[in-house]
Design a protein around this motif. Structure first.
Motif, PDB file in Angstrom:
ATOM      1  N   THR A  27       1.987 -15.345  26.174  1.00 44.59           N
ATOM      2  CA  THR A  27       3.339 -15.224  25.617  1.00 44.59           C
ATOM      3  C   THR A  27       3.326 -14.644  24.205  1.00 44.59           C
ATOM      4  O   THR A  27       4.358 -14.636  23.543  1.00 44.59           O
ATOM      5  CB  THR A  27       4.027 -16.600  25.584  1.00 44.59           C
ATOM      6  OG1 THR A  27       3.235 -17.513  24.808  1.00 44.59           O
ATOM      7  CG2 THR A  27       4.214 -17.153  26.981  1.00 44.59           C
ATOM      8  N   SER A  28       2.191 -14.167  23.746  1.00 46.37           N
ATOM      9  CA  SER A  28       2.082 -13.673  22.369  1.00 46.37           C
ATOM     10  C   SER A  28       2.831 -12.353  22.203  1.00 46.37           C
ATOM     11  O   SER A  28       3.136 -11.670  23.196  1.00 46.37           O
ATOM     12  CB  SER A  28       0.611 -13.476  22.002  1.00 46.37           C
ATOM     13  OG  SER A  28       0.055 -12.414  22.760  1.00 46.37           O
ATOM     14  N   PRO A  29       3.139 -11.949  20.966  1.00 46.12           N
ATOM     15  CA  PRO A  29       3.812 -10.656  20.739  1.00 46.12           C
ATOM     16  C   PRO A  29       3.044  -9.468  21.299  1.00 46.12           C
ATOM     17  O   PRO A  29       3.648  -8.516  21.797  1.00 46.12           O
ATOM     18  CB  PRO A  29       3.929 -10.590  19.207  1.00 46.12           C
ATOM     19  CG  PRO A  29       3.953 -12.015  18.774  1.00 46.12           C
ATOM     20  CD  PRO A  29       3.049 -12.742  19.722  1.00 46.12           C
ATOM     21  N   ASP A  30       1.701  -9.519  21.232  1.00 41.52           N
ATOM     22  CA  ASP A  30       0.917  -8.405  21.777  1.00 41.52           C
ATOM     23  C   ASP A  30       1.093  -8.302  23.291  1.00 41.52           C
ATOM     24  O   ASP A  30       1.189  -7.201  23.843  1.00 41.52           O
ATOM     25  CB  ASP A  30      -0.564  -8.591  21.431  1.00 41.52           C
ATOM     26  CG  ASP A  30      -0.836  -8.400  19.944  1.00 41.52           C
ATOM     27  OD1 ASP A  30      -0.012  -7.735  19.281  1.00 41.52           O
ATOM     28  OD2 ASP A  30      -1.856  -8.921  19.457  1.00 41.52           O
ATOM     29  N   ILE A  31       1.114  -9.450  23.959  1.00 41.27           N
ATOM     30  CA  ILE A  31       1.332  -9.443  25.412  1.00 41.27           C
ATOM     31  C   ILE A  31       2.738  -8.946  25.724  1.00 41.27           C
ATOM     32  O   ILE A  31       2.955  -8.180  26.677  1.00 41.27           O
ATOM     33  CB  ILE A  31       1.107 -10.845  25.989  1.00 41.27           C
ATOM     34  CG1 ILE A  31      -0.354 -11.261  25.817  1.00 41.27           C
ATOM     35  CG2 ILE A  31       1.513 -10.895  27.446  1.00 41.27           C
ATOM     36  CD1 ILE A  31      -1.336 -10.396  26.569  1.00 41.27           C
TER      37      ILE A  31
ATOM     38  N   ALA B  24      17.119  -9.615  21.523  1.00 38.92           N
ATOM     39  CA  ALA B  24      15.866  -9.799  20.799  1.00 38.92           C
ATOM     40  C   ALA B  24      14.939 -10.687  21.609  1.00 38.92           C
ATOM     41  O   ALA B  24      15.359 -11.685  22.196  1.00 38.92           O
ATOM     42  CB  ALA B  24      16.137 -10.404  19.426  1.00 38.92           C
ATOM     43  N   ILE B  25      13.652 -10.358  21.631  1.00 44.54           N
ATOM     44  CA  ILE B  25      12.667 -11.151  22.367  1.00 44.54           C
ATOM     45  C   ILE B  25      12.041 -12.196  21.450  1.00 44.54           C
ATOM     46  O   ILE B  25      11.990 -13.380  21.777  1.00 44.54           O
ATOM     47  CB  ILE B  25      11.579 -10.240  22.970  1.00 44.54           C
ATOM     48  CG1 ILE B  25      12.216  -9.267  23.977  1.00 44.54           C
ATOM     49  CG2 ILE B  25      10.489 -11.062  23.631  1.00 44.54           C
ATOM     50  CD1 ILE B  25      11.235  -8.291  24.583  1.00 44.54           C
ATOM     51  N   ARG B  26      11.600 -11.755  20.296  1.00 43.43           N
ATOM     52  CA  ARG B  26      10.980 -12.666  19.344  1.00 43.43           C
ATOM     53  C   ARG B  26      12.034 -13.247  18.400  1.00 43.43           C
ATOM     54  O   ARG B  26      13.130 -12.724  18.259  1.00 43.43           O
ATOM     55  CB  ARG B  26       9.915 -11.932  18.529  1.00 43.43           C
ATOM     56  CG  ARG B  26       8.766 -11.405  19.350  1.00 43.43           C
ATOM     57  CD  ARG B  26       7.870 -10.505  18.543  1.00 43.43           C
ATOM     58  NE  ARG B  26       7.340 -11.181  17.377  1.00 43.43           N
ATOM     59  CZ  ARG B  26       6.646 -10.582  16.410  1.00 43.43           C
ATOM     60  NH1 ARG B  26       6.408  -9.281  16.499  1.00 43.43           N
ATOM     61  NH2 ARG B  26       6.195 -11.261  15.382  1.00 43.43           N
ATOM     62  N   GLY B  27      11.655 -14.343  17.753  1.00 45.66           N
ATOM     63  CA  GLY B  27      12.539 -14.972  16.789  1.00 45.66           C
ATOM     64  C   GLY B  27      12.207 -14.540  15.378  1.00 45.66           C
ATOM     65  O   GLY B  27      11.255 -13.793  15.136  1.00 45.66           O
ATOM     66  N   HIS B  28      12.984 -14.995  14.441  1.00 46.93           N
ATOM     67  CA  HIS B  28      12.732 -14.701  13.034  1.00 46.93           C
ATOM     68  C   HIS B  28      11.847 -15.810  12.468  1.00 46.93           C
ATOM     69  O   HIS B  28      12.245 -16.963  12.388  1.00 46.93           O
ATOM     70  CB  HIS B  28      14.040 -14.637  12.247  1.00 46.93           C
ATOM     71  CG  HIS B  28      13.853 -14.324  10.788  1.00 46.93           C
ATOM     72  ND1 HIS B  28      13.396 -13.106  10.351  1.00 46.93           N
ATOM     73  CD2 HIS B  28      14.038 -15.080   9.673  1.00 46.93           C
ATOM     74  CE1 HIS B  28      13.335 -13.116   9.025  1.00 46.93           C
ATOM     75  NE2 HIS B  28      13.705 -14.304   8.604  1.00 46.93           N
TER      76      HIS B  28
END
Length: 732
Positions: free
Chosen positions: A198-202, A160-164
């Motif tokens: 570092t945003s989710p869109d990037i 997983a890249i992003r966290g919860h």
């Protein structure tokens, strides 16, 4: 040179602004020390390397920003909006913090952009300040490469890249923070409040660029192949979405076979029309030509292989040369299931075995008892229990073997478990399993099932080789059938019967008995009596022979597929070509017959494949093939389609491109469950598909994913990015 007074009232008459910032070295200048509390501090020359814009004033022992002062003296900056950059921008006790803050300030960024964009008339200052800007871009680029490499690593590993909730808890940010501990430049970058990239869109944009790059490399390779085969399968993910996996098989001109996963596609339904549309869409997206399609491999579902309107039939209507093969792995699995269903003794034994694994593996308490008892046995083995899965291709023999190896430990486990069980249903299940295990029928059925499934599991493993073609799969299946047929002899049964009785004696299981002879109904009293076994050996021999007969027939029926008919024609063509010289010297009539048959079969093959083969060229290759076997007559009885590979590249490619199994699609389902689990259900289909490509194609990510290319593609989308990072190999 310029002199100026700052807006804050600081007298800058002594400040000299030249074309280059003044940066004396420790060898030529002794930096004065100032007292701060009990310590003496001085300016450090190493700061010039980290912040090239620093301008040191020896007279006042002060440091200024050369970029900001140059822009101010050229009247390019509005003084009321400027910060204290025109005066001292540091104090010795917190100098590095001041330098970092100033570098990120709006004033400094504005001055840098202004100086860099100066016209050629002011080239002396512009050239100087462009060095600072180039240094800044190099630092920014180095930080951005950490971002790219971190995303590549996480995507490759299926993590997983992003966290919860908070993104700061995700693997991506935490990995960057870990790297930042060893990199001051990245540490400074991570403190940026804006434009840290570092945003989710990037993240999505970078993942898409990487995935597209890998797919372009794969697509270019596929387009070079003379022939292609398509394989698709479907499954449901953890959010109940139908996911269709698409795999394309190719053959290189060196006869290397590759099966390439192209992605997962969410579809509203899995009917034949939708799946056919998905295949057409894939071919259109990747610019593949349907005229190259020579094979299809799916499972036996009606939507896939339906004779009237299945996917295979619809593709054959587009090009009849796209031969369909029902996946041999699925076919073998169905053949084994049919065998177990038809033989009552085996069906009962497998039912009890499945109940054994459920009682043990789904109860930590009973499994703990089993492990404790197993360790205390004098001849304990390291083999543990394996669940008897009804859908897996190659684990059933291992499951039955684990029961046979742990038979004594299981018997003791039931005796102890029934004493601690509370509800009557569980006690009844345990008691029933214990009673069944103590019967000779169960032991005989389990050992017979293990013997048969051991060979089918080995065949299944061989069929799952990515490089195996459909024709080679048929050859491997024939070898397994010969092995099973060799077991149907009195000698083989005698050895098996002795082993079963020896095992029963070791486990103190009751001796085998004939079933009670049933009385004939009154309405059937007339006529001869039915056959009754006189010995238990002959009674169980019937089950033994019947099991082997059924499994052999089931495999033969499942593997006798219409699509294999053309491969049989190719094989017959080879055999005829090889045998025509066997009678060249002693039987003119036989030679003429073989030549006529070869021409007839050659015409049949050419008529099917059309312009794939040049008839005259193929005839010449067959003549060479025949002469080879004329000199090696001992090989005449072993001629197969594989012998043609060295003589005809076109026939070999058409043979190899047809897969034996759809195992690559099944493997992608395992990757799906790693990438999209119940904690990652909110990701979009696009992000999921891109992550799947990077996770499945680890070899391409390691060897063909150039971060310089990804960097340049990313910065090319925006002028701001280009000013911030520059090109990957930009030379200043």
């Amino acid at each position: 040179m310029a002199r100026q007074t700052s807006a804050s009232g600081f007298d800058n008459d002594d400040i000299v602004i030249a074309t280059h910032p003044h940066q004396p070295s420790a060898a030529t200048f002794r930096f004065p020390k100032q007292s701060y509390g009990t310590k003496l501090r001085s300016f450090q020359p190493s700061w010039f390397e980290k912040w090239p814009f620093l301008h040191y004033d020896e007279t006042n022992d002060a440091v200024y920003c050369h970029t900001c002062l140059s822009a101010h003296f050229m009247k390019k900056v509005n003084i009321p909006t400027a910060d204290d950059s025109f005066e001292r921008i540091y104090k010795l006790e917190n100098a590095t913090v001041s330098f970092k803050n100033h570098e990120k300030s709006a004033c400094h960024r504005a001055a840098t952009e202004i100086i860099i964009s100066l016209p050629s008339t002011t080239k002396d200052i512009g050239n100087l300040l462009s060095k600072e800007h180039a240094t800044s871009k190099r630092r920014n680029r180095a930080a951005f490469y950490h971002i790219l490499s971190s995303i590549r690593y996480l995507a490759r590993q299926g993590l997983a890249i992003r966290g919860h909730g908070e993104d700061s808890d995700g693997n991506f940010i935490q990995l960057l923070r870990l790297k930042a501990k060893d990199d001051d430049n990245l540490s400074s970058w991570m403190t940026r409040k804006d434009n840290s990239y570092t945003s989710p869109d990037i993240q999505n944009e970078i993942v898409e660029l990487m995935s597209s790059h890998v797919l372009r490399v794969i697509a270019n390779d596929l387009r070079k192949s003379p022939f292609l085969s398509i394989m698709i399968d479907e499954t449901r993910d953890c959010v109940n979405t139908e996911q269709v996996t698409v795999v394309v098989r190719m053959v290189t001109y060196e006869f290397d076979v590759h099966e390439q996963f192209l992605g997962m596609y969410g579809v509203p339904s899995v009917d034949a029309q939708t799946l056919t549309t998905a295949i057409k869409d894939v071919f259109e997206r990747f610019n593949f030509i349907f005229n190259k399609l020579r094979g299809q491999c799916y499972d036996g579902a009606s939507a896939m292989s339906g004779a009237k309107s299945g996917v295979a039939r619809r593709i054959l209507e587009i090009d009849p040369r796209a031969l369909f093969t029902h996946c041999y792995g699925h076919s073998l699995n169905l053949a084994a299931c049919d065998t177990m269903e038809q033989i009552k003794l085996l069906k009962d034994a497998l039912g009890v075995s499945f109940e054994i694994t459920k009682l043990l593996k789904y109860s930590p308490r009973r499994e703990g008892i089993f492990l404790r008892l197993k360790e205390n046995l004098p001849e304990s083995t390291a083999t543990g229990m394996r669940v008897l899965c009804p859908t897996r291709w190659t684990v059933r023999a291992d499951s039955l073997a684990s029961i046979l190896e742990n038979f004594q430990a299981l018997q003791e486990t039931w005796q102890e478990s029934i004493e601690v069980a509370h509800d009557t249903e569980t006690k009844a299940r345990i008691g029933g399993v214990e009673a069944q295990m103590n019967t000779f029928d169960y032991l005989f059925g389990t050992m017979l099932g293990h013997m048969v499934l051991r060979h089918t599991d080995n065949l299944s493993r061989a069929l799952q080789d990515k490089g195996l073609s459909a024709a080679e799969g048929q050859q491997v299946a024939r070898m397994s059938l010969e092995t099973l047929k060799s077991l149907r002899t009195d000698q083989s049964y005698e050895l098996f019967w002795l082993n079963v009785n020896k095992k029963a004696e070791e486990l103190e299981i009751g001796k085998p008995m004939l079933p009670r002879r049933r009385k004939r109904p009154r309405r059937f009293e007339e006529g001869e009596d039915g056959y009754h076994h006189e010995t238990v050996r002959s009674y169980y021999l019937q089950y033994y022979n019947e099991t082997l007969d059924v499994v052999i027939n089931c495999i033969q029926e499942r593997f006798d597929q219409p699509g294999y008919g053309m491969y049989s024609s190719l094989e017959s063509l080879l055999i005829t070509a090889a045998l025509q010289y066997k009678h060249a010297d002693d039987d003119t009539e036989a030679l003429a017959r073989y030549k006529f048959e070869m021409e007839e079969q050659l015409e049949r093959v050419r008529a099917f494949y059309g312009d794939d083969f040049d008839k005259e060229k193929l005839r010449g290759q067959l003549v060479t093939f025949s002469l080879h076997f004329q000199k090696n007559t001992e090989k005449l009885e072993k001629v197969t389609i594989f012998d043609l590979r060295r003589y005809s590249s076109s026939l070999s490619s058409a043979d190899l491109v047809m897969p034996a199994t759809n195992a690559t699609s099944e493997r992608s389902f395992s990757a799906l469950r790693r990438v999209k689990n119940y904690l990652r259900t909110t990701m979009s289909q696009k992000r999921f598909n891109n992550l799947m490509v990077l996770h499945v194609h680890k070899d391409y990510v390691d060897s063909d994913l150039d971060l310089d290319v990804i960097h340049d593609q990313f910065v090319a989308k925006s002028e701001n990015r280009l000013r911030l990072f520059g090109k990957a190999n930009e030379v200043q």
